[in-house]
Design a protein around this motif. Structure first.
Motif, short mmCIF file in Angstrom:
data_model
loop_
_atom_site.label_atom_id
_atom_site.label_comp_id
_atom_site.label_asym_id
_atom_site.label_seq_id
_atom_site.Cartn_x
_atom_site.Cartn_y
_atom_site.Cartn_z
N GLU A 82 63.53 19.35 57.41
CA GLU A 82 63.58 19.84 56.01
C GLU A 82 62.72 20.91 56.13
OE1 GLU A 82 63.01 18.74 51.29
OE2 GLU A 82 63.03 17.04 52.77
N PHE A 83 63.30 22.12 55.96
CA PHE A 83 62.37 23.34 55.93
C PHE A 83 62.20 23.91 54.63
CE2 PHE A 83 64.30 23.65 60.28
CZ PHE A 83 63.20 23.91 61.04
N ARG A 84 61.17 24.11 54.31
CA ARG A 84 60.68 24.61 52.87
C ARG A 84 59.83 25.70 52.93
NH1 ARG A 84 59.24 19.51 49.32
NH2 ARG A 84 61.14 18.35 49.37
N PRO A 85 60.15 26.74 51.98
CA PRO A 85 59.36 27.84 51.85
C PRO A 85 57.78 27.56 51.20
CG PRO A 85 60.85 28.06 50.37
CD PRO A 85 61.19 26.73 51.18
N PHE A 86 56.92 28.11 51.50
CA PHE A 86 55.92 28.27 50.62
C PHE A 86 56.14 28.85 49.22
CE2 PHE A 86 53.66 27.80 54.78
CZ PHE A 86 52.85 26.68 54.37
N SER A 87 55.35 28.28 48.21
CA SER A 87 55.62 28.91 46.75
C SER A 87 54.92 30.18 46.89
CB SER A 87 55.28 27.89 45.84
OG SER A 87 53.65 27.67 45.91
N LYS A 88 55.25 31.09 45.92
CA LYS A 88 54.77 32.48 45.66
C LYS A 88 53.15 32.11 45.24
CE LYS A 88 54.97 36.84 43.37
NZ LYS A 88 53.55 36.91 43.03
N GLU A 89 52.91 30.82 44.61
CA GLU A 89 51.80 30.68 44.12
C GLU A 89 50.78 30.45 45.37
OE1 GLU A 89 49.07 26.82 42.07
OE2 GLU A 89 51.36 27.14 41.51
N VAL A 90 51.30 29.62 46.07
CA VAL A 90 50.42 29.32 47.40
C VAL A 90 50.21 30.46 48.22
CG1 VAL A 90 50.60 27.85 49.57
CG2 VAL A 90 51.53 26.79 47.50
N MET A 91 51.27 31.36 48.40
CA MET A 91 51.07 32.51 49.34
C MET A 91 50.20 33.77 48.63
SD MET A 91 53.04 32.02 52.10
CE MET A 91 53.51 33.49 52.75
N ASP A 92 50.14 33.69 47.51
CA ASP A 92 49.35 34.72 46.56
C ASP A 92 47.90 34.23 46.85
OD1 ASP A 92 51.51 36.15 45.92
OD2 ASP A 92 51.33 35.52 44.02
N ALA A 93 47.55 32.78 46.71
CA ALA A 93 46.16 32.48 46.89
C ALA A 93 45.78 32.55 48.30
CB ALA A 93 46.30 30.99 46.47
N VAL A 138 56.76 36.09 64.51
CA VAL A 138 56.28 35.30 63.17
C VAL A 138 56.46 33.83 63.69
CG1 VAL A 138 56.54 34.88 60.67
CG2 VAL A 138 57.24 37.17 61.72
N GLN A 139 55.40 33.17 63.44
CA GLN A 139 55.26 31.42 63.74
C GLN A 139 55.59 31.03 62.30
OE1 GLN A 139 51.94 30.04 65.56
NE2 GLN A 139 51.83 31.63 67.13
N MET A 140 55.80 29.61 62.54
CA MET A 140 55.97 28.73 61.42
C MET A 140 54.78 28.46 60.60
SD MET A 140 59.37 28.69 61.42
CE MET A 140 59.68 26.80 60.03
N GLY A 141 55.01 27.98 59.36
CA GLY A 141 53.70 27.83 58.49
C GLY A 141 53.27 26.37 58.85
N GLY A 142 54.17 25.78 59.48
CA GLY A 142 53.45 24.19 60.04
C GLY A 142 54.17 22.98 59.61
N TRP A 143 53.77 21.76 60.19
CA TRP A 143 54.38 20.43 59.90
C TRP A 143 53.51 19.68 58.99
CZ3 TRP A 143 59.38 19.33 61.92
CH2 TRP A 143 59.80 20.47 62.69
N PHE A 144 54.21 19.29 57.91
CA PHE A 144 53.28 18.56 56.80
C PHE A 144 53.78 16.98 56.46
CE2 PHE A 144 52.42 22.97 56.68
CZ PHE A 144 51.36 23.18 55.76
N LYS A 196 57.39 15.00 57.99
CA LYS A 196 58.60 15.05 56.96
C LYS A 196 59.01 16.50 56.68
CE LYS A 196 57.14 10.98 54.44
NZ LYS A 196 56.67 10.64 53.09
N TYR A 197 58.08 17.38 56.78
CA TYR A 197 58.51 18.81 56.30
C TYR A 197 57.97 19.93 57.20
CZ TYR A 197 58.49 16.14 51.79
OH TYR A 197 58.57 15.06 50.88
N CYS A 198 58.99 20.98 57.41
CA CYS A 198 58.40 22.19 58.22
C CYS A 198 58.48 23.27 57.21
CB CYS A 198 59.09 22.43 59.33
SG CYS A 198 58.70 23.70 60.16
N TYR A 199 57.05 23.87 56.67
CA TYR A 199 57.00 25.03 55.89
C TYR A 199 57.04 26.35 56.56
CZ TYR A 199 56.20 22.34 51.93
OH TYR A 199 56.37 21.36 50.74
#
Length: 258
Positions: free
Chosen positions: A198-209, A56-62, A132-135
């Motif tokens: 700073e690692f952050r999870p994508f929100s459920k709203e974003v993942m569902d979409a 499983v890869q990372m969601g990316g750097w933002f 700044k962020y890694c999701y």
């Protein structure tokens, strides 16, 4: 990478909300996947083989927060393949950049975000210095399978024992590559956290979409290409069965030990 030649090839690599490495190997080796893969590549006189998974890869750097689906609108992100098509449905722009250009493009604001692989390779690229962020998680590539391709005519000209040696060597490579990714990513994930990422999870709203848009992309591919439809029938049936099993094994165990 071969989508322009054979759209169905994408199902043997990785695509949004697809199988993880464990499930992918199970489908390929024990669920009929390799047979379909070889059938797809036969017209090109090629034999494909699993050559290792990134996991499983990372969601990316933002360089901006992604809290809602609206935050994806206008986002310029280096992301190839089907993940890019999904992002575009969400209102973003998929930008194709060579690996050597990603750091500079992100640093100068040519792109707002980038995905690459995971902590090990991302650290080597230096993305933690300019984003700044890694999701997480990598919804777009949950288990990217690398491939080894050999010339079909040349392979079949070899004695059976040498053909077996080639296949066994590639099988060993497949196991080793995934083991290396898991080991090194864990080490560099810790290192990145210690250095302030700073690692952050994508929100459920974003993942569902994104999941909804992913289904639309897959429907478009399977509707336009008969072999993709054939592969997807096998892939999706196996995925549903594997997910059901994983619920009472991997998922249940992981929740227990946390």
């Amino acid at each position: 990478y071969w989508a322009g030649k054979a759209p169905a090839a994408q199902f043997f690599s990785s695509f949004p909300f697809g199988k993880n490495a464990q499930q992918m190997n199970a489908w390929l080796y024990s669920g009929g996947g390799i047979q379909l893969w070889e059938e797809l590549y036969a017209p090109f006189n090629l034999i494909p083989m699993p050559g290792g998974s990134t996991g499983v890869q990372m969601g990316g750097w933002f360089n901006k927060e992604i809290n809602t689906v609206a935050d994806l609108k206008g986002l310029k992100m280096r992301i190839p393949g089907l993940g890019g098509k999904v992002l575009e449905k969400a209102g973003g722009t998929a930008v194709l950049s060579a690996g050597s250009e990603i750091y500079t493009n992100l640093e100068r604001g040519v792109i707002d975000a980038t995905e690459w692989i995971g902590p090990y390779h991302d650290y080597k690229m230096g993305f933690n210095k300019i984003a700044k962020y890694c999701y997480y998680p990598g919804w777009h590539e949950p288990g990217s399978m690398l491939e080894i391709i050999v010339n079909k005519s040349a392979m079949e000209s070899l004695p059976e024992d040498l053909q077996a040696i080639v296949r066994t060597a590639v099988y060993r490579l497949n196991v080793w590559i995934f083991a290396e990714f898991e080991a090194k990513n864990a080490i560099f994930f810790k290192k990145l956290k210690e250095e302030g990422t700073e690692f952050r999870p994508f929100s459920k709203e974003v993942m569902d979409a994104l999941k909804t848009y992913s289904a639309e992309v897959i429907n478009e591919i399977t509707a336009a290409d008969p072999f993709s439809k054939k592969v997807w029938a096998s892939y999706s049936a196996f995925k549903a069965q594997a997910a059901d099993w994983a619920t009472v094994t991997e998922k249940a165990y992981f929740e227990l030990i946390q």
